[in-house]
Each structure stands twice: as C-alpha cells, then as structure tokens.
Enzyme design. Structure first.
Site, short mmCIF file in Angstrom:
data_model
loop_
_atom_site.label_atom_id
_atom_site.label_comp_id
_atom_site.label_asym_id
_atom_site.label_seq_id
_atom_site.Cartn_x
_atom_site.Cartn_y
_atom_site.Cartn_z
N LYS A 112 31.26 71.14 19.53
CA LYS A 112 32.44 70.97 20.39
C LYS A 112 33.50 72.02 20.06
CE LYS A 112 31.27 67.19 22.63
NZ LYS A 112 31.43 66.08 23.46
N LYS A 192 21.24 69.78 25.32
CA LYS A 192 21.22 68.33 25.54
C LYS A 192 21.91 68.01 26.87
CE LYS A 192 24.45 65.67 23.74
NZ LYS A 192 25.08 64.39 23.94
N LYS A 195 27.62 65.03 29.86
CA LYS A 195 28.57 64.83 30.98
C LYS A 195 29.41 66.08 31.19
CE LYS A 195 29.54 60.23 29.38
NZ LYS A 195 29.80 60.59 27.98
N1 AQP Z 1 21.11 63.87 26.39
C1 AQP Z 1 21.10 62.68 25.80
N2 AQP Z 1 19.91 62.10 25.45
C2 AQP Z 1 19.89 60.88 24.85
N3 AQP Z 1 21.02 60.15 24.58
C3 AQP Z 1 22.21 60.71 24.91
N4 AQP Z 1 23.48 60.27 24.77
C4 AQP Z 1 24.31 61.21 25.27
N5 AQP Z 1 23.63 62.26 25.74
C5 AQP Z 1 22.31 61.99 25.54
C6 AQP Z 1 23.85 58.98 24.20
O1 AQP Z 1 24.66 58.30 25.15
C7 AQP Z 1 25.62 57.50 24.46
C8 AQP Z 1 26.99 57.74 25.02
O2 AQP Z 1 27.33 59.10 24.78
P1 AQP Z 1 28.86 59.52 24.68
O3 AQP Z 1 29.50 59.36 25.97
O4 AQP Z 1 29.51 58.78 23.60
O5 AQP Z 1 28.96 60.98 24.17
P2 AQP Z 1 28.00 62.17 24.09
O6 AQP Z 1 26.86 61.91 23.20
O7 AQP Z 1 28.85 63.34 23.69
O8 AQP Z 1 27.54 62.24 25.60
P3 AQP Z 1 27.68 63.41 26.58
O9 AQP Z 1 27.14 62.98 27.87
O10 AQP Z 1 27.13 64.64 25.96
O11 AQP Z 1 29.26 63.53 26.77
P4 AQP Z 1 30.21 64.75 26.58
O12 AQP Z 1 29.68 65.85 27.45
O13 AQP Z 1 31.55 64.26 27.02
O14 AQP Z 1 30.19 65.12 25.13
C9 AQP Z 1 25.51 57.85 22.97
O15 AQP Z 1 24.77 56.84 22.30
C10 AQP Z 1 24.76 59.15 22.98
O16 AQP Z 1 23.98 59.32 21.80
#
Ligand code: AQP
Length: 331
Positions: A112, A192, A195
């Site tokens: 990040k 990965k 969002k």
């Molecule tokens: N690509 C992924 N594959 C499997 N699990 C995933 N998770 C996120 N991306 C994947 C799991 O979803 C849950 C919620 O995630 P989060 O919103 O807390 O944050 P994150 O992991 O940072 O998800 P994003 O989508 O990548 O959000 P941004 O882009 O805002 O950082 C968690 O249990 C996560 O492991």
C-alpha cells in the site's frame, strides 16, 4: 458454547469475487457453527484517501452486498467499526506492546505504501494493530480471511501473547481460517484481485459487464494464437473455472487448452455463464436491498449496540488488568 468468530471488510469500493471466494462465501457457511461478528471496517478504509462525500454510500453498498451474499443479520452481528469507539481505544493500548520492527515486515503495508506514495501515514503503518484490537475486543478465537491477511493474524497472536504475559491471561490467541480460495488473482492475471485496482468482477456486475471484462482477461501469455496449445496452470481463467464450473467443465477447459481444442474465448464464455449463474441470486437480492437502505442502516445500528456491550466489558477488564481503574475505596 460456540466459539466466537470475527472478520471484517473495508468499504473501499465494490465487493468482488475475490472477496466472495476468499472470505464472504466462507463466512456465510460458518454462521451456524460459530457466534459470528462481521464488521464494515471504515477506520481501516481511511488509511488510504477516500472521498468523504462517497464514503456513506460505500459503507451502505458494502454492507448491503455482504447481506445479499449470505450474511444473515438474524444469525450474525453486522456492524460499522466506527460506531464502537472501543476499537481505537484498545488499539492504542496494543500500540504500546507492538515492536516497530514487526510492523515494518508487513507485506500489505509495503504494497500500500508503494501504491500511495503521497500518503504513507501512521495509520497505514499501524493498521494491523487496529485489526488485532478488532478481533480481541470480542475475544474472537477464529478469523476467516483471505491469504493476504494471514500475516496480520500472526501479529495479532503476537500482541495477544505480549499482553497476556505482561498483564495476565485475558485474551485467547486468534487463529486464521482460510477458505478453499485464499488468493484470487485479478483479471490482469498478475496482481491479487482488489477493490482499489481495476482488475475485478464485482458481485453486482451485470451479465453483459461480466462478459465484457472476462473477454479481455489475461490468459496464458505464451498462447499467442488459437492454434497454439496452452498451459492451463498459467491461466487465471482456468483458475477461476475451478471455483465456478462443474468438474466436467474444468476438465474440458484444461484439456481443450492443452490440445488447442478450444480457444480462449470459448473457454471464457463458459466461465462467464457460470459466474453469471452463481451471482444472479446475490445480484437480485442486492438490487432489492439497495431500494431499502433504512433496513441496512438498522442492521448496522442494532449490530453496533450489541457489540458495544461486549466491547465495554472487555475494556473494563483491560483497564483493570493494566491498572488504569482508580477507585476511592481503600485497599
Ligand atoms: N483477491 C482475493 N482473494 C481472496 N481473498 C481476498 N480478500 C480480498 N481480496 C482477496 C479477502 O476479503 C476480505 C475482505 O478484504 P478487505 O476489504 O478487508 O481488504 P483487502 O484484502 O485489502 O481487499 P481488497 O479488495 O484488496 O481491497 P482494497 O483494494 O481496498 O485493499 C479479507 O478477508 C481478504 O483477505
């Protein structure tokens, strides 16, 4: 007595099939086995810049889609993190127990910080401490997450051990629980699914948009033309088939790719149809719930009230253990 489970999701954009396969689908399947608490973690979300005008809508969107995807408010608690101030209170106490070196090792922080060079703030750095507080405020023992969060849960265990060693055994050591799809890659096939990166299929995507996105998704890059045989193990579309398609279709996709018997578009069309079928009930429920934001606001409000009680109790115990409660009574 059922064990307590906690997990969270950030209101940072549209909920995608990575969140769904890595976390939410698993959460929904655990509702009857654990006492479940799910949080929309808005304090985590603001560690990267968010538009304050869009934030309320994002929070409601993420809560709504999670309910539509199976988080039944009658069988779990769903609440907004910032409505229970004890999260940040306990996080402060945990700050005093967490070595800087441990935070410096966190991969998510490094990723990040690279993505947001103009805003590498202290909150982004200490994000895993707040996450430990989220879990331990409810003395949750089980934390179902995607693979990207495992390092943070390890740190939460470390913080638990430090607290318990210094102040007495108050907290259980939380354990991560991975789904069968702990890491879904984005449609670029390289990073990965996230969002905040434009590499996802959201749970409320229309069938047309699912096809539009999938039709340009990266496949085995060594397969340059239709007549080249490909390697399904190097293809993210094949990986997604494993989560949405029948065993026969998965075999068909692998064999057809290896022998150049099918083209990538044909393979993607089958996947697209299967994703559309699985997401249809979620999309329909979400679209209906979007018309009833008052219901979702009420779910979050009553969830926060239930959490608040547990959180207050934990903070009383924490302050007692640390020696922060004063009384006029003579000892
Ligand atoms: N690509 C992924 N594959 C499997 N699990 C995933 N998770 C996120 N991306 C994947 C799991 O979803 C849950 C919620 O995630 P989060 O919103 O807390 O944050 P994150 O992991 O940072 O998800 P994003 O989508 O990548 O959000 P941004 O882009 O805002 O950082 C968690 O249990 C996560 O492991």
């Amino acid at each position: 007595m059922k064990k307590r489970l906690f997990s969270g999701i950030q209101p940072t954009g549209e909920v995608h099939i990575g969140n769904y396969l890595g976390a939410i689908k698993n959460w929904a399947s655990l509702l009857d086995s654990y006492e479940c608490i799910f949080s929309i973690v808005d304090y985590h979300a603001i560690t990267v810049p968010q538009d304050p005008k869009a934030m309320p809508q994002q929070i409601l969107h993420v809560a709504t889609v999670n309910i539509a995807a199976g988080l039944d408010p009658k069988r779990s608690i769903i609440f907004l993190q910032s409505q229970v101030p004890e999260h940040t209170e306990l996080a402060w106490i945990f700050h005093t127990l967490t070595p800087l070196g441990h935070l410096e090792r966190m991969t998510q922080f490094k990723d990040k910080a690279r993505q947001h060079r103009e805003n590498i703030n202290a909150g982004l750095f200490s994000y895993p401490i707040l996450q430990a507080a989220d879990i331990l405020l409810y003395k949750a023992e089980v934390v179902p997450v995607g693979e990207d969060q495992v390092q943070h849960i390890e740190l939460a265990r470390e913080i638990t051990r430090k607290f318990n060693a210094r102040y007495g055994n108050l907290f259980p050591e939380p354990q991560e629980l991975l789904s069968t799809a702990p890491r879904i890659m984005g449609l670029d096939g390289k990073t990965k699914m996230s969002k905040s990166l434009n590499n996802y299929i959201s749970l409320t995507e229309s069938p047309e948009d699912i096809w539009k996105k999938l039709s340009v998704a990266v496949t085995d890059e060594n397969r340059k033309k239709r007549s080249d045989p490909g390697n399904p193990e190097n293809c993210n579309v094949y990986s997604l088939h494993k989560h949405f398609s029948s065993p026969e279709e998965i075999d068909w996709s692998a064999n057809g790719c290896r022998t150049a018997g099918i083209g990538c578009l044909e393979c993607k069309k089958c996947l697209s149809d299967n994703i559309v079928r699985e997401l249809k009930p979620i999309r329909e429920k979400a679209l209906a719930l979007f018309e009833d934001p008052a219901y979702v606001v009420e779910v979050l409000k009553s969830g926060a009230e239930r959490c608040q009680e547990m959180a207050r109790q934990t903070m009383r115990e924490v302050k007692e253990a640390i020696g922060l409660r004063v009384s006029a009574k003579r000892r």
